[in-house]
Design an enzyme around this catalytic site. Structure first.
Site, PDB file in Angstrom:
ATOM      1  N   MET A 249      35.986  40.880  20.458  1.00 53.32           N
ATOM      2  CA  MET A 249      34.744  40.201  20.455  1.00 53.32           C
ATOM      3  C   MET A 249      33.815  40.677  19.270  1.00 53.32           C
ATOM      4  SD  MET A 249      34.314  39.670  24.509  1.00 53.32           S
ATOM      5  CE  MET A 249      34.025  41.424  24.805  1.00 53.32           C
ATOM      6  N   ASP A 280      43.182  44.487  13.190  1.00 48.66           N
ATOM      7  CA  ASP A 280      44.430  45.083  12.751  1.00 48.66           C
ATOM      8  C   ASP A 280      44.524  46.481  13.484  1.00 48.66           C
ATOM      9  OD1 ASP A 280      44.766  42.713  11.717  1.00 48.66           O
ATOM     10  OD2 ASP A 280      44.566  43.524   9.649  1.00 48.66           O
TER      11      ASP A 280
HETATM   12  N1  LIG Z   1      30.226  44.773  13.772  1.00 51.94           N
HETATM   13  C1  LIG Z   1      30.955  45.344  14.450  1.00 51.94           C
HETATM   14  N2  LIG Z   1      30.230  46.700  14.934  1.00 51.94           N
HETATM   15  C2  LIG Z   1      30.995  47.284  15.664  1.00 51.94           C
HETATM   16  N3  LIG Z   1      32.452  47.246  16.078  1.00 51.94           N
HETATM   17  C3  LIG Z   1      33.098  46.197  15.748  1.00 51.94           C
HETATM   18  C4  LIG Z   1      32.631  45.014  14.672  1.00 51.94           C
HETATM   19  N4  LIG Z   1      33.130  44.181  14.405  1.00 51.94           N
HETATM   20  C5  LIG Z   1      34.378  44.512  14.973  1.00 51.94           C
HETATM   21  N5  LIG Z   1      34.340  45.681  15.716  1.00 51.94           N
HETATM   22  C6  LIG Z   1      35.193  46.633  16.418  1.00 51.94           C
HETATM   23  O1  LIG Z   1      36.636  45.912  15.926  1.00 51.94           O
HETATM   24  C7  LIG Z   1      37.155  45.496  17.012  1.00 51.94           C
HETATM   25  C8  LIG Z   1      37.927  44.087  16.645  1.00 51.94           C
HETATM   26  O2  LIG Z   1      37.271  43.429  15.767  1.00 51.94           O
HETATM   27  P1  LIG Z   1      37.315  41.569  15.705  1.00 51.94           P
HETATM   28  O3  LIG Z   1      36.957  41.442  17.201  1.00 51.94           O
HETATM   29  O4  LIG Z   1      36.270  41.083  14.751  1.00 51.94           O
HETATM   30  O5  LIG Z   1      38.777  41.724  15.434  1.00 51.94           O
HETATM   31  P2  LIG Z   1      39.605  40.359  14.641  1.00 51.94           P
HETATM   32  O6  LIG Z   1      38.702  39.214  14.764  1.00 51.94           O
HETATM   33  O7  LIG Z   1      40.928  40.344  15.344  1.00 51.94           O
HETATM   34  O8  LIG Z   1      39.783  40.929  13.233  1.00 51.94           O
HETATM   35  P3  LIG Z   1      40.764  40.718  12.130  1.00 51.94           P
HETATM   36  O9  LIG Z   1      39.825  40.311  10.900  1.00 51.94           O
HETATM   37  O10 LIG Z   1      41.093  42.236  11.709  1.00 51.94           O
HETATM   38  O11 LIG Z   1      41.639  39.936  12.466  1.00 51.94           O
HETATM   39  C9  LIG Z   1      36.114  44.898  18.202  1.00 51.94           C
HETATM   40  O12 LIG Z   1      36.554  44.911  19.563  1.00 51.94           O
HETATM   41  C10 LIG Z   1      35.187  46.423  18.136  1.00 51.94           C
HETATM   42  O13 LIG Z   1      35.766  47.267  18.766  1.00 51.94           O
HETATM   43 MG   LIG Z   2      42.702  39.433  14.289  1.00 57.31          MG
END
Ligand SMILES: Nc1ncnc2c1ncn2[C@@H]1O[C@H](COP(=O)(O)OP(=O)(O)OP(=O)(O)O)[C@@H](O)[C@H]1O
Ligand SMILES: [Mg+2]
Length: 337
Positions: A249, A280
């Site tokens: 999230m 990732d």
């Molecule tokens: N702005 C932020 N600040 C702190 N931690 C973050 C932030 N964004 C992401 N994270 C960390 O990274 C984890 C994965 O991020 P995110 O939910 O954005 O994954 P995603 O959407 O699958 O990303 P991707 O672009 O790699 O597919 C989060 O659960 C959190 O622990």
């Molecule tokens: Mg992702």
């Protein structure tokens, strides 16, 4: 239409051992059917529809499974990577894998691997992505990939990470088909994708999935405004045979949901560079935790540390084990429900 010829390559049961350092066995295989070269261009104050000036650029092999492999290799895990690579610009990937001790088991196809453009505006801390669909793959290419994955799974007892979008020409059932063949060989599967590919993969009951909340909303067909909503939707995945659903999230952290328990992992307050690839890195951390036999809370802690290490990192290259473990101590873990 005649299928494109696939240059005969021996189907390898093991990636060339020369690419792995001594004492590393392959514990994880990542599968990236649609990799990309990320061309990152720095444009302060980027404005669409105007003349912009770039102050820097960097080109780097990427694609979700490639990123997962790099994060795991940086942590010290033995990793091989497969998928499709265009022969025309394979050299950049080959150098990347060799430098990181990642076994190269990619199926080569004609033409180049796609390049994606990332325009980074350091002033507004915004990234604008321009993605291409990737080159069309033929039935012969898909057969070659299925065979290669089968050969890599034949030893059993390995983790496979199926990650990212599918290239044009691949059916949305590809991850489901691969998951069945990998599971039948006694290996375990993590799927990180979206849309129809994720929907269909769930029919094959991968061990672990890591949707972000938007991907889970699309899957559930409804908005998930509260943590309780996210937990409910994640539990529905467990009913389909998934053992662990990790729902990320962004800055809010991630929920790690199993039949026995749910924990909410919260990242420490950090200065975020770019969030590209945080998910990732989290997938890599989940696999590293599973290989270490960690329990749910410790898995959530390590996986979150992997993602935070990736998004706070200033230099190129994967964070080290020591960097990740220092961050892990600062991750907050709350039981849910
Ligand atoms: N702005 C932020 N600040 C702190 N931690 C973050 C932030 N964004 C992401 N994270 C960390 O990274 C984890 C994965 O991020 P995110 O939910 O954005 O994954 P995603 O959407 O699958 O990303 P991707 O672009 O790699 O597919 C989060 O659960 C959190 O622990
Ligand atoms: Mg992702």
């Amino acid at each position: 239409m005649t299928p494109e010829p696939v240059t005969p390559e021996p189907v390898i049961s093991e990636p060339a051992p020369v690419t792995l350092p001594e004492k590393r066995t392959v514990d994880v295989v990542t599968v990236t059917p649609n990799p990309a070269i990320d061309w990152t261009v720095t444009v302060p104050g980027f404005a669409a529809g105007a003349v912009n000036r770039a102050t820097g650029e960097r080109s780097q092999p990427a694609g979700k499974g490639v990123n997962v492999a790099a994060a795991l290799a940086g942590y010290g895990q033995g990793v091989a990577a497969t998928g499709f690579l265009g022969r025309d610009n394979a050299a950049a990937f080959e150098a990347f894998f060799a430098a990181r001790r990642i076994g190269d088991a990619f199926v080569r196809v004609d033409g180049p691997t796609r390049t994606g453009i990332k325009i980074v505006d350091p002033d507004r801390q915004e990234t604008t992505d321009v993605n291409f669909p990737g080159a069309m793959v033929s039935g012969d290419h898909l057969d070659a990939l299925r065979e290669r994955v089968k050969a890599l799974a034949a030893r059993g007892n390995r983790w496979f990470v199926l990650a990212g979008s599918l290239p044009p020409g691949a059916d949305a059932s590809l991850y489901a088909v691969l998951t069945r063949s990998i599971t039948a060989a006694g290996c375990r599967v993590v799927v990180d994708t979206s849309g129809d590919a994720l929907h269909q993969a769930l029919d094959a009951a991968p061990s672990i999935v890591k949707p972000n909340v938007h991907e889970l909303e699309a899957l559930a067909g409804r908005a998930l405004p509260s943590t309780a909503d996210v937990a409910d939707a994640a539990r529905a995945l467990l009913e389909r045979g998934v053992e662990l659903a990790a729902v990320s999230m962004g800055a809010e952290g991630a929920l790690f949901v199993t039949r026995e328990a749910i924990v909410h992992a919260r990242p420490p307050a950090v200065e975020v560079g770019s969030t590209v690839g945080a998910g990732d890195a989290m997938v890599a951390g989940i696999v590293a935790a599973r290989l270490a036999g960690l329990d749910l809370a410790a898995t959530a802690r390590l996986a979150t540390a992997f993602s935070v290490a990736a998004l706070t990192r200033k230099e190129p290259g994967a964070p080290s084990r020591a960097e990740i473990e220092a961050i892990a101590e600062r991750v907050g873990i709350d039981p849910v429900g």
